[in-house]
Structure formats: structure tokens, C-alpha cells
Design a protein around this motif. Structure first.
Motif, PDB file in Angstrom:
ATOM      1  N   ASP A  44       5.085  10.421   6.008  1.00 59.40           N
ATOM      2  CA  ASP A  44       5.641  10.041   4.705  1.00 59.40           C
ATOM      3  C   ASP A  44       6.537   8.807   4.772  1.00 59.40           C
ATOM      4  O   ASP A  44       6.762   8.146   3.764  1.00 59.40           O
ATOM      5  CB  ASP A  44       6.446  11.213   4.119  1.00 59.40           C
ATOM      6  N   ASP A  45       7.087   8.524   5.948  1.00 55.63           N
ATOM      7  CA  ASP A  45       7.953   7.368   6.118  1.00 55.63           C
ATOM      8  C   ASP A  45       7.405   6.508   7.259  1.00 55.63           C
ATOM      9  O   ASP A  45       7.993   6.429   8.343  1.00 55.63           O
ATOM     10  CB  ASP A  45       9.391   7.813   6.420  1.00 55.63           C
ATOM     11  N   PRO A  46       6.278   5.845   7.021  1.00 59.44           N
ATOM     12  CA  PRO A  46       5.597   5.139   8.106  1.00 59.44           C
ATOM     13  C   PRO A  46       6.350   3.903   8.569  1.00 59.44           C
ATOM     14  O   PRO A  46       7.055   3.252   7.792  1.00 59.44           O
ATOM     15  CB  PRO A  46       4.255   4.750   7.481  1.00 59.44           C
ATOM     16  N   ALA A  80       0.828  -1.208   0.000  1.00 62.18           N
ATOM     17  CA  ALA A  80       0.000   0.000   0.000  1.00 62.18           C
ATOM     18  C   ALA A  80       0.858   1.252   0.000  1.00 62.18           C
ATOM     19  O   ALA A  80       0.552   2.232  -0.690  1.00 62.18           O
ATOM     20  CB  ALA A  80      -0.933  -0.020   1.205  1.00 62.18           C
ATOM     21  N   VAL A  81       1.950   1.225   0.775  1.00 60.38           N
ATOM     22  CA  VAL A  81       2.847   2.380   0.833  1.00 60.38           C
ATOM     23  C   VAL A  81       3.508   2.595  -0.525  1.00 60.38           C
ATOM     24  O   VAL A  81       3.585   3.725  -1.024  1.00 60.38           O
ATOM     25  CB  VAL A  81       3.913   2.181   1.929  1.00 60.38           C
ATOM     26  N   GLN A  82       4.003   1.518  -1.129  1.00 59.88           N
ATOM     27  CA  GLN A  82       4.679   1.642  -2.417  1.00 59.88           C
ATOM     28  C   GLN A  82       3.740   2.166  -3.495  1.00 59.88           C
ATOM     29  O   GLN A  82       4.135   2.993  -4.330  1.00 59.88           O
ATOM     30  CB  GLN A  82       5.244   0.285  -2.855  1.00 59.88           C
ATOM     31  N   ALA A  83       2.491   1.701  -3.468  1.00 61.52           N
ATOM     32  CA  ALA A  83       1.529   2.121  -4.487  1.00 61.52           C
ATOM     33  C   ALA A  83       0.864   3.451  -4.132  1.00 61.52           C
ATOM     34  O   ALA A  83       0.199   4.054  -4.983  1.00 61.52           O
ATOM     35  CB  ALA A  83       0.465   1.040  -4.669  1.00 61.52           C
ATOM     36  N   GLY A  84       1.019   3.897  -2.883  1.00 60.33           N
ATOM     37  CA  GLY A  84       0.422   5.163  -2.472  1.00 60.33           C
ATOM     38  C   GLY A  84      -1.091   5.128  -2.424  1.00 60.33           C
ATOM     39  O   GLY A  84      -1.755   6.076  -2.834  1.00 60.33           O
ATOM     40  N   VAL A  85      -1.643   4.017  -1.912  1.00 61.03           N
ATOM     41  CA  VAL A  85      -3.096   3.854  -1.892  1.00 61.03           C
ATOM     42  C   VAL A  85      -3.585   3.645  -0.462  1.00 61.03           C
ATOM     43  O   VAL A  85      -2.827   3.226   0.414  1.00 61.03           O
ATOM     44  CB  VAL A  85      -3.539   2.654  -2.761  1.00 61.03           C
ATOM     45  N   PRO A  86      -4.859   3.925  -0.201  1.00 63.61           N
ATOM     46  CA  PRO A  86      -5.408   3.673   1.134  1.00 63.61           C
ATOM     47  C   PRO A  86      -5.632   2.190   1.375  1.00 63.61           C
ATOM     48  O   PRO A  86      -5.800   1.400   0.444  1.00 63.61           O
ATOM     49  CB  PRO A  86      -6.739   4.428   1.105  1.00 63.61           C
TER      50      PRO A  86
END
Length: 263
Positions: free
Chosen positions: A231-233, A149-155
Motif C-alpha cells: 500500500d505504501d510502495p 499511477a500510485v495516486q490514481a490507483g491504476v496498473p
């Protein structure tokens, strides 16, 4: 491979399958899907659900009809599945229904294309959890879904279900038996042991017919990882939050149930 699998999705074929199987699944399991409108109306999202019911897991058969009734057939719901489900001629049918092999690359490619992707992080480990822990969210430490999800930038959209783990009595995942039979080299870490109808005791085979347990699924509010965690979870922190949100919902659904199977 992921692109080929995704392009194989056939909305007309999917609609036929949903129309034929949907009523039978709803009738047998008396299904109830809540909060389907919480899935974002547009854009990609990663749907994260617990997995239940063993070999005959009905999760997708419960969720997909509700999804397509609400959103129509212009928008595919891609489900990530173990490679074993996509072996041989069966893969052609599964791909037409939107099922793609579960790996991070396929998931990210699908999300980057704007699709909705459904993942069961716990996989077989979750689906065969013992009856004694039926209402526990346990992904077996797998956090790859957060990275995806982080890589794709999606919820992330959490989804919880209850009832399918009552379709038979799950005794053990059979980890030791899998090691004894040296099945781990084939990526088979479990040989589940259960009791059901009509065969009684089943050690993976023969598969029993699922009891008509009432199944309730609930879609929860989307989680915006960047907004909530920066931004860096921290992947472990996000995973813990997702599981805690799902566990609270599952606990609430469990309180609503009065009797096993009957719901």
C-alpha cells in the motif's frame, strides 16, 4: 486545462487520421505490434513506453492504429506530450487526437475519468539517445510516472519498442551545446546531433527523413503496484522493477534482429 483537452478528443477525426496514416506508417516501417490484448479491456491504466526516433518519433503512429483496431473508437488513448507539441493551432489537432500536455495533474485527471494514458517518461532525452545505447531503457531518473499511477490507483502497462533508433544515426544529445546557447531557460536541455538522409549532418535542424527501419512494439503484462509492492510502495523500487522488465524484453527483441534497418 486537462479536462478541456480531454473533452476535445474526437473519435471520428481520430479514425480518419488512423485510416489515412496507418497504412503508410505500416508500409514504411513494416510495423509489428505484439501483445495489444494485454492492455486491460476495461478501466484506466497508465501505459509506459520507451521513446525512440528523435524529432520524427513514430511511436504513437505505430501503437495507436493497433490499439484502435483492437479496442475500437469508443475508448480514447490519451498521449502525454511536451507543451511544445501543443503550441498554437497545432494544439487543436493534437487535442482532437487525444494528445494532452504532459504534467501529473492532467495525467491523474484523465486516469480518474477512466481513460488510458500513454506516457514516455524519458521524453526527448530517451528519443535522442545515441545509437551506441539504442537498446537501453533510460528514463533519465524520472519516476513521476510511478507516483502518478500510485495516486490514481491504476496498473502500469509497460511497452517496449525497437527499430526507430535505427531511422538515423544519433551521435549526441547535445547537452553542452544547449547550455552554451542558453536554451535550458526555455526547457530545452538538448540540441541533438545526428546523421541521416537527405541532409546528412543535422544539429536539430534540418530534420532528416526517417529510414524505413522495421519497428516492433510489444505490450507487456500489467503491473499491479499495490499487489506487488504494498500500500505504501517505494517509488524508486517500482521504477527499477519497471525498467528491468522493459530491459529484458528489449534485450530479447534485440536478439531477434539480424540487420540494422532491415530488422
Amino acid at each position: 486545462m486537462g479536462g478541456t483537452e480531454r473533452s476535445a478528443w474526437d473519435p471520428a477525426f481520430t479514425e480518419q487520421v488512423v485510416q489515412r496514416l496507418g497504412p503508410a506508417v505500416r508500409g514504411w516501417f513494416r510495423t509489428e505490434v505484439r501483445g495489444i490484448e494485454r492492455i486491460p479491456a476495461t478501466g484506466p491504466a497508465l501505459l509506459v513506453a520507451n521513446h525512440s526516433g528523435g524529432m520524427a518519433t513514430p511511436d504513437v503512429l505505430v501503437l495507436a492504429p493497433a490499439f484502435y483496431r483492437h479496442f475500437g473508437y469508443d475508448r480514447p488513448l490519451h498521449t502525454l506530450a511536451h507543451y511544445g507539441v501543443l503550441m498554437g493551432p497545432l494544439s487543436l489537432v493534437m487535442n482532437r487526437l487525444g494528445v494532452i500536455e504532459a504534467n501529473p495533474e492532467n495525467a491523474v485527471v484523465a486516469l480518474d475519468s477512466g481513460a488510458l494514458v500513454l506516457v514516455f517518461p524519458g521524453g526527448d532525452y530517451d528519443a535522442y539517445r545515441p545509437t551506441s545505447t539504442a537498446n537501453v531503457i533510460d528514463f533519465n531518473g524520472r519516476t513521476g510516472y510511478v507516483r502518478t499511477a500510485v495516486q490514481a490507483g491504476v496498473p502500469l502497462v509497460p511497452i517496449v519498442s525497437i527499430g526507430a533508433q535505427e531511422t538515423q544515426w544519433f551521435l549526441s544529445r547535445g547537452h553542452r551545446l544547449a547550455k552554451l546557447l542558453r536554451l535550458t531557460k526555455f526547457r530545452l536541455d538538448i540540441v541533438p546531433i545526428s546523421i541521416g538522409w537527405p541532409f546528412g549532418l543535422s544539429v536539430f535542424f534540418p530534420p532528416n527523413v526517417p529510414l524505413p527501419s522495421k519497428i516492433v512494439m510489444e505490450v507487456l503484462d500489467p503491473i499491479d503496484i499495490v499487489a506487488d509492492f504494498g500500500d505504501d510502495p517505494d517509488v524508486d523500487e517500482v521504477d527499477a522493477h519497471v525498467r528491468s522488465v522493459m530491459q529484458r524484453s528489449l534485450d530479447r527483441l534485440a536478439v531477434e534482429r539480424r540487420f540494422p534497418v532491415l530488422g
